[in-house]
Design a protein around this motif. Structure first.
Motif, PDB file in Angstrom:
ATOM      1  N   SER A   1       0.854  -1.183   0.000  1.00 40.41           N
ATOM      2  CA  SER A   1       0.000   0.000   0.000  1.00 40.41           C
ATOM      3  C   SER A   1       0.894   1.238   0.000  1.00 40.41           C
ATOM      4  CB  SER A   1      -0.929   0.019   1.213  1.00 40.41           C
ATOM      5  OG  SER A   1      -0.235   0.377   2.383  1.00 40.41           O
ATOM      6  N   GLU A   2       0.387   2.304  -0.571  1.00 39.16           N
ATOM      7  CA  GLU A   2       1.148   3.553  -0.586  1.00 39.16           C
ATOM      8  C   GLU A   2       1.456   4.010   0.831  1.00 39.16           C
ATOM      9  OE1 GLU A   2      -0.555   6.602  -3.092  1.00 39.16           O
ATOM     10  OE2 GLU A   2      -1.305   5.061  -4.474  1.00 39.16           O
ATOM     11  N   GLU A   3       0.491   3.895   1.718  1.00 42.88           N
ATOM     12  CA  GLU A   3       0.687   4.338   3.100  1.00 42.88           C
ATOM     13  C   GLU A   3       1.790   3.542   3.785  1.00 42.88           C
ATOM     14  OE1 GLU A   3      -1.777   4.541   7.281  1.00 42.88           O
ATOM     15  OE2 GLU A   3      -2.893   4.593   5.403  1.00 42.88           O
ATOM     16  N   ASP A   4       1.788   2.223   3.621  1.00 45.38           N
ATOM     17  CA  ASP A   4       2.832   1.398   4.236  1.00 45.38           C
ATOM     18  C   ASP A   4       4.211   1.735   3.685  1.00 45.38           C
ATOM     19  OD1 ASP A   4       1.022   0.095   5.859  1.00 45.38           O
ATOM     20  OD2 ASP A   4       0.905  -1.701   4.595  1.00 45.38           O
ATOM     21  N   ILE A   5       4.287   1.964   2.373  1.00 49.99           N
ATOM     22  CA  ILE A   5       5.575   2.321   1.750  1.00 49.99           C
ATOM     23  C   ILE A   5       6.074   3.643   2.329  1.00 49.99           C
ATOM     24  CG2 ILE A   5       6.730   2.945  -0.407  1.00 49.99           C
ATOM     25  CD1 ILE A   5       6.080  -0.004  -0.420  1.00 49.99           C
ATOM     26  N   ARG A   6       5.188   4.629   2.440  1.00 49.14           N
ATOM     27  CA  ARG A   6       5.578   5.930   2.990  1.00 49.14           C
ATOM     28  C   ARG A   6       6.066   5.802   4.433  1.00 49.14           C
ATOM     29  NH1 ARG A   6       1.239   8.039  -0.404  1.00 49.14           N
ATOM     30  NH2 ARG A   6       2.182   9.563  -1.801  1.00 49.14           N
ATOM     31  N   GLU A   7       5.321   5.068   5.250  1.00 52.81           N
ATOM     32  CA  GLU A   7       5.704   4.911   6.654  1.00 52.81           C
ATOM     33  C   GLU A   7       7.046   4.196   6.789  1.00 52.81           C
ATOM     34  OE1 GLU A   7       2.469   2.992   8.686  1.00 52.81           O
ATOM     35  OE2 GLU A   7       1.127   4.699   8.356  1.00 52.81           O
ATOM     36  N   THR A   8       7.240   3.150   5.997  1.00 59.21           N
ATOM     37  CA  THR A   8       8.500   2.410   6.061  1.00 59.21           C
ATOM     38  C   THR A   8       9.659   3.268   5.570  1.00 59.21           C
ATOM     39  OG1 THR A   8       7.309   0.333   5.752  1.00 59.21           O
ATOM     40  CG2 THR A   8       9.680   0.291   5.360  1.00 59.21           C
ATOM     41  N   ALA A   9       9.430   4.076   4.535  1.00 53.92           N
ATOM     42  CA  ALA A   9      10.481   4.955   4.021  1.00 53.92           C
ATOM     43  C   ALA A   9      10.973   5.905   5.110  1.00 53.92           C
ATOM     44  CB  ALA A   9       9.982   5.732   2.808  1.00 53.92           C
ATOM     45  N   LEU A  10      10.067   6.441   5.915  1.00 53.80           N
ATOM     46  CA  LEU A  10      10.472   7.333   7.007  1.00 53.80           C
ATOM     47  C   LEU A  10      11.359   6.618   8.020  1.00 53.80           C
ATOM     48  CD1 LEU A  10       7.227   9.365   7.747  1.00 53.80           C
ATOM     49  CD2 LEU A  10       9.416  10.273   6.967  1.00 53.80           C
ATOM     50  N   VAL A  11      11.013   5.398   8.329  1.00 52.94           N
ATOM     51  CA  VAL A  11      11.807   4.629   9.290  1.00 52.94           C
ATOM     52  C   VAL A  11      13.178   4.315   8.714  1.00 52.94           C
ATOM     53  CG1 VAL A  11      11.965   2.424  10.518  1.00 52.94           C
ATOM     54  CG2 VAL A  11       9.786   3.662  10.446  1.00 52.94           C
ATOM     55  N   VAL A  12      13.213   3.933   7.432  1.00 54.20           N
ATOM     56  CA  VAL A  12      14.457   3.489   6.793  1.00 54.20           C
ATOM     57  C   VAL A  12      15.477   4.616   6.662  1.00 54.20           C
ATOM     58  CG1 VAL A  12      15.379   2.663   4.576  1.00 54.20           C
ATOM     59  CG2 VAL A  12      13.426   1.531   5.615  1.00 54.20           C
ATOM     60  N   VAL A  13      15.018   5.842   6.436  1.00 60.02           N
ATOM     61  CA  VAL A  13      15.985   6.935   6.280  1.00 60.02           C
ATOM     62  C   VAL A  13      16.500   7.446   7.622  1.00 60.02           C
ATOM     63  CG1 VAL A  13      15.190   7.638   3.997  1.00 60.02           C
ATOM     64  CG2 VAL A  13      14.252   8.772   6.025  1.00 60.02           C
TER      65      VAL A  13
ATOM     66  N   THR B   1       3.073  15.129   3.711  1.00 60.23           N
ATOM     67  CA  THR B   1       3.916  15.754   4.714  1.00 60.23           C
ATOM     68  C   THR B   1       3.632  15.121   6.063  1.00 60.23           C
ATOM     69  OG1 THR B   1       3.934  17.805   3.480  1.00 60.23           O
ATOM     70  CG2 THR B   1       4.554  17.932   5.805  1.00 60.23           C
ATOM     71  N   ILE B   2       4.694  14.698   6.728  1.00 60.84           N
ATOM     72  CA  ILE B   2       4.569  13.987   7.988  1.00 60.84           C
ATOM     73  C   ILE B   2       5.579  14.565   8.972  1.00 60.84           C
ATOM     74  CG2 ILE B   2       4.895  11.762   9.126  1.00 60.84           C
ATOM     75  CD1 ILE B   2       4.109  10.430   6.518  1.00 60.84           C
ATOM     76  N   ARG B   3       5.170  14.730  10.177  1.00 62.29           N
ATOM     77  CA  ARG B   3       6.106  15.057  11.247  1.00 62.29           C
ATOM     78  C   ARG B   3       5.931  13.948  12.268  1.00 62.29           C
ATOM     79  NH1 ARG B   3       9.046  19.097  12.653  1.00 62.29           N
ATOM     80  NH2 ARG B   3       8.003  20.748  11.543  1.00 62.29           N
ATOM     81  N   GLN B   4       6.972  13.166  12.453  1.00 67.43           N
ATOM     82  CA  GLN B   4       6.894  12.040  13.362  1.00 67.43           C
ATOM     83  C   GLN B   4       7.458  12.401  14.716  1.00 67.43           C
ATOM     84  OE1 GLN B   4       8.744   8.827  10.856  1.00 67.43           O
ATOM     85  NE2 GLN B   4       7.422   7.673  12.206  1.00 67.43           N
ATOM     86  N   SER B   5       6.736  12.004  15.762  1.00 68.07           N
ATOM     87  CA  SER B   5       7.235  12.277  17.108  1.00 68.07           C
ATOM     88  C   SER B   5       8.514  11.506  17.372  1.00 68.07           C
ATOM     89  CB  SER B   5       6.178  11.926  18.146  1.00 68.07           C
ATOM     90  OG  SER B   5       5.837  10.560  18.049  1.00 68.07           O
ATOM     91  N   ARG B   6       8.718  10.365  16.691  1.00 69.18           N
ATOM     92  CA  ARG B   6       9.937   9.587  16.855  1.00 69.18           C
ATOM     93  C   ARG B   6      11.158  10.408  16.429  1.00 69.18           C
ATOM     94  NH1 ARG B   6      13.301   6.576  14.098  1.00 69.18           N
ATOM     95  NH2 ARG B   6      12.337   6.713  12.075  1.00 69.18           N
ATOM     96  N   LEU B   7      10.975  11.269  15.438  1.00 71.70           N
ATOM     97  CA  LEU B   7      12.081  12.085  14.963  1.00 71.70           C
ATOM     98  C   LEU B   7      12.262  13.336  15.828  1.00 71.70           C
ATOM     99  CD1 LEU B   7      11.457  11.937  11.129  1.00 71.70           C
ATOM    100  CD2 LEU B   7      12.995  10.543  12.474  1.00 71.70           C
TER     101      LEU B   7
END
Length: 146
Positions: free
Chosen positions: A56-68, A138-144
């Protein structure tokens, strides 16, 4: 020059040996107020045992954030230690390109994930769905930003 946002581009990984399985590359860049993109990381990506029909596009986007990044803590390092080291490392990459952007400033930037047209087509073909015209998110993650 001032940094305005971070952008991660997710694309198909053409080096993958199994074309039926999810395999994606991710490149991270900072966008300057001049409109110029400055590449920060181009060695990231992931593969999965899942097939493209499960993507899914959403899963790809979420995983991309984690991977970078930043990476998860290891050993006696805390999440904050890992994050601080990560942002310092990105600041050093910019410094080597004669750009003086404070790591704390980078850390606060909005982070957009874009899927390449090739990736969107692969997902759409495998799942039988149309691809989205607006591929940015556009995403701002609290993890970051603890």
């Amino acid at each position: 020059m001032k940094a305005t946002r971070l952008v991660t581009i997710a694309d198909l990984d053409y080096n993958s040996s199994n074309k039926g399985r999810i395999s994606v590359t991710a490149r991270l860049a900072v966008v300057l107020d001049t409109g110029r993109d400055v590449l920060l990381l181009d060695d990231r990506g992931w593969s999965s045992t899942a097939t493209w029909s499960e993507a899914s596009e959403e899963d790809i986007r979420e995983t991309a954030l984690v991977v970078v990044g930043p990476d998860e803590p290891s050993g006696d390092q805390t999440e904050e230690d890992m994050a601080a080291d990560y942002w310092e490392y990105l600041g050093e990459i910019l410094e080597r390109q004669d750009l003086d952007i404070d790591p704390a400033e980078l850390r606060e930037l909005p982070h957009e994930v874009r899927l390449s047209q090739r990736l969107l087509k692969r997902i759409g073909a495998a799942t039988g769905t149309a691809t989205h015209e607006d591929q940015g998110l556009t995403i701002r993650q609290s993890r970051l930003n603890p």
